[in-house]
Design an enzyme around this catalytic site. Structure first.
Site, short mmCIF file in Angstrom:
data_model
loop_
_atom_site.label_atom_id
_atom_site.label_comp_id
_atom_site.label_asym_id
_atom_site.label_seq_id
_atom_site.Cartn_x
_atom_site.Cartn_y
_atom_site.Cartn_z
CD GLU A 255 45.11 46.05 42.42
OE1 GLU A 255 43.89 46.23 42.56
OE2 GLU A 255 45.64 44.93 42.29
CD GLU B 204 40.87 40.19 34.47
OE1 GLU B 204 39.69 40.61 34.65
OE2 GLU B 204 41.71 40.08 35.38
CB SER C 246 46.86 43.33 45.83
OG SER C 246 46.85 42.10 45.17
NE ARG D 156 44.84 36.92 38.00
CZ ARG D 156 45.00 37.69 39.05
NH1 ARG D 156 44.12 38.64 39.30
NH2 ARG D 156 45.99 37.49 39.87
NE ARG E 20 42.22 48.41 36.55
CZ ARG E 20 42.23 48.93 37.76
NH1 ARG E 20 42.56 50.17 37.95
NH2 ARG E 20 41.94 48.18 38.79
CG HIS E 21 41.60 44.15 33.63
ND1 HIS E 21 40.77 45.19 33.90
CD2 HIS E 21 41.94 43.59 34.81
CE1 HIS E 21 40.59 45.26 35.22
NE2 HIS E 21 41.29 44.31 35.79
NE ARG F 55 46.65 46.17 35.90
CZ ARG F 55 45.62 45.92 36.69
NH1 ARG F 55 45.61 46.41 37.92
NH2 ARG F 55 44.61 45.19 36.29
P1 ATP Z 1 42.23 44.53 39.31
O1 ATP Z 1 41.35 44.83 40.51
O2 ATP Z 1 42.91 45.73 38.76
O3 ATP Z 1 41.54 43.69 38.28
P2 ATP Z 1 43.22 42.34 40.83
O4 ATP Z 1 42.81 42.81 42.19
O5 ATP Z 1 42.41 41.30 40.15
O6 ATP Z 1 43.41 43.62 39.86
P3 ATP Z 1 45.44 40.95 41.91
O7 ATP Z 1 44.77 39.63 41.88
O8 ATP Z 1 45.58 41.64 43.18
O9 ATP Z 1 44.73 41.91 40.86
O10 ATP Z 1 46.84 40.80 41.15
C1 ATP Z 1 48.02 41.49 41.52
C2 ATP Z 1 48.52 42.37 40.42
O11 ATP Z 1 48.62 41.64 39.20
C3 ATP Z 1 47.64 43.55 40.08
O12 ATP Z 1 47.85 44.62 40.95
C4 ATP Z 1 48.08 43.86 38.67
O13 ATP Z 1 49.29 44.61 38.65
C5 ATP Z 1 48.36 42.50 38.09
N1 ATP Z 1 47.17 42.03 37.36
C6 ATP Z 1 46.14 41.32 37.83
N2 ATP Z 1 45.25 41.05 36.86
C7 ATP Z 1 45.75 41.60 35.73
C8 ATP Z 1 45.30 41.66 34.38
N3 ATP Z 1 44.18 41.06 33.98
N4 ATP Z 1 46.06 42.31 33.47
C9 ATP Z 1 47.21 42.91 33.84
N5 ATP Z 1 47.70 42.87 35.11
C10 ATP Z 1 46.97 42.24 36.05
#
Ligand code: ATP
Length: 434
Positions: A357, A214, A360, A212, A220-221, A408
């Site tokens: 989180e 980000e 999901s 991603r 956390r990202h 995470r």
């Molecule tokens: P957040 O709101 O914390 O950015 P997200 O809603 O984008 O997360 P989901 O698309 O639901 O995340 O992805 C499912 C899971 O994958 C997350 O709960 C998390 O554990 C992990 N995850 C997602 N994006 C990341 C990231 N950039 N870095 C680390 N872990 C991630």
């Protein structure tokens, strides 16, 4: 002679042994010198009484720079002064690699070194047993996940990591040049694991990389993480998915407690295996908690880092570390989540661990027409999802699933201050090396 030893035993033949490792430390006390040799399992003391050791060997061993790699053969003696209860009186030393000095970071120095500095020399950082323990626990967790999933009749799959479409929104897509055509690094296996639901492989899981782009620099990202995804058919509602996650995570926690006891002790951590089922809060309840605590969020907003933290603190006071937040508004969730007909809410949930989180999931929309309508509503062009949609046209069972970030999960499990601490070589906005 190669010696394999675990934490407490060392293979000895005829009173002699050969040990391999890194020279951690050398102490010269005049008449006697000590070299501490370290390998994956611990340290052993090489004792050098000056008068009893051949001068050239004494010179060689005591002059070795820290972190040099050697094999030392010698006589094994019991020793009450050493943690292993053994010491080695050397007769031969082979130097495989002499370490340069100064070292980029110390291995046994007690000074606090910034995470960034440690990550710049991650190979050296990983020589510390407490850092390696994180990754040993991560390895055990991954093995336990596979065991739990297999016992639930899930099969392991590998979906493409280079794809023509993204699944989780355009803002975090990494574009790559695929022989002159645009392509993207997979943000999640979402579309593929759902397509598999139409095949008869009705329970699948994957542990693989997700990418991603980000743009925010948070604890956390990261831009590359490991996602543990599960998807299965014939569910009635998202509750079935939550039940499955609870079972799997509890199996992993109980297994880690047992198989990872040594590493957990080294890190001073204990694991609590919670009661099943995990508590379920609704999004609306959480929104109210967060608003009451003073955060200006409105209906439909993501709870965000601060909101999740507030809920985590409230749950933590009740001794609850793992809990679901369910019934998110449709607008806060992706197009593939099923919406409760006639309401603004969806059959979705997040799983939070100590106020963050980690997963999901939910029930997916399996009805072709409704799915296409959801895409339109989200401003997506169904033509971009042709391959995915085809799998829904000719018989798709009801299904649901989840994605859990392994990084995470380990971060929260071990109370690490940053998700990067749970990743060997993290990638983020500012880090592409090492
Ligand atoms: P957040 O709101 O914390 O950015 P997200 O809603 O984008 O997360 P989901 O698309 O639901 O995340 O992805 C499912 C899971 O994958 C997350 O709960 C998390 O554990 C992990 N995850 C997602 N994006 C990341 C990231 N950039 N870095 C680390 N872990 C991630």
């Amino acid at each position: 002679m190669a010696i394999l030893r675990d934490s407490s035993t060392i293979a000895v033949a005829d009173g002699t042994a050969t040990v391999h490792g890194w020279v951690q430390d050398t102490r010269n006390l005049g008449g006697i010198s000590f070299v501490t040799l370290r390998d994956r399992y611990g340290t052993i003391q090489i004792t050098l009484p000056k008068k009893k050791i051949e001068p050239a060997l004494f010179e060689q061993l005591t002059k070795l720079p820290r972190e040099s790699v050697v094999a030392v053969t010698g006589e094994v003696k019991e020793s009450k002064q050493t943690s292993l209860g053994l010491e080695l009186i050397p007769t031969f030393c082979q130097v495989f690699s002499t370490a340069a000095s100064p070292l980029p970071i110390g291995v046994i120095d007690k000074v606090n070194v910034e995470m960034d500095t440690r990550l710049n020399s991650r190979f050296m950082d990983l020589r510390k047993p407490e850092i390696r323990a994180i990754f040993e626990l991560r390895d055990i967790a991954v093995a336990l996940i596979s065991e739990a999933m297999r016992s639930e009749h899930f099969i392991n799959v590998a979906t493409p990591k280079i794809a023509a479409t993204g699944a989780e929104g355009g803002a975090t897509l990494f574009k790559v040049d695929y022989f002159g055509k645009p392509a993207f690094l997979a943000q999640s296996p979402q579309l593929y694991k759902q397509m598999l639901m139409s095949t008869g492989l009705d329970r699948v899981y994957e542990i693989g990389p997700a990418f991603r782009a980000e743009h925010s620099n948070t604890v956390r990202h990261v831009t590359e993480f490991t996602s543990f995804d599960g998807e299965f058919c014939w569910i009635d509602r998202e509750e079935d998915v939550m039940t499955m996650i609870g079972k799997v995570i509890n199996y992993v926690l109980a297994g880690l407690k047992e198989r990872g006891a040594k590493q957990l002790a080294l890190l001073g951590k204990d694991i609590r295996v919670p009661e099943l089922p995990y508590p379920v809060l609704t999004y609306s309840e959480c929104l109210k908690m967060v608003q009451d605590a003073g955060l200006p969020l409105k209906e439909g907003d993501d709870l965000g880092t601060d909101g999740e933290k507030i809920v985590g603190e409230i749950m933590g006071k009740k001794g609850i570390e793992l809990y679901f937040i369910a019934e998110y508004p449709e607008e806060a969730k992706p197009f593939y989540i099923m919406v409760k007909d006639g309401t603004p809410y969806s059959y979705s949930f997040d799983l939070d661990f100590k106020g963050q989180e980690i997963s999901s999931g939910g029930q997916r929309e399996h009805r072709y027409d409704v799915l296409v309508a959801r895409m339109h509503k989200k401003g997506l062009d169904p033509a971009d999802f042709e391959d995915y949609l085809a799998a829904f046209k000719y018989g798709m069972p009801p299904h649901g699933g989840w994605g859990i970030g392994i990084d995470r999960f380990i971060e929260k499990l071990l109370d690490l201050p940053n998700v990067r601490e749970a990743i060997l070589f993290p990638r983020d906005l500012n880090r592409l090396r090492p």
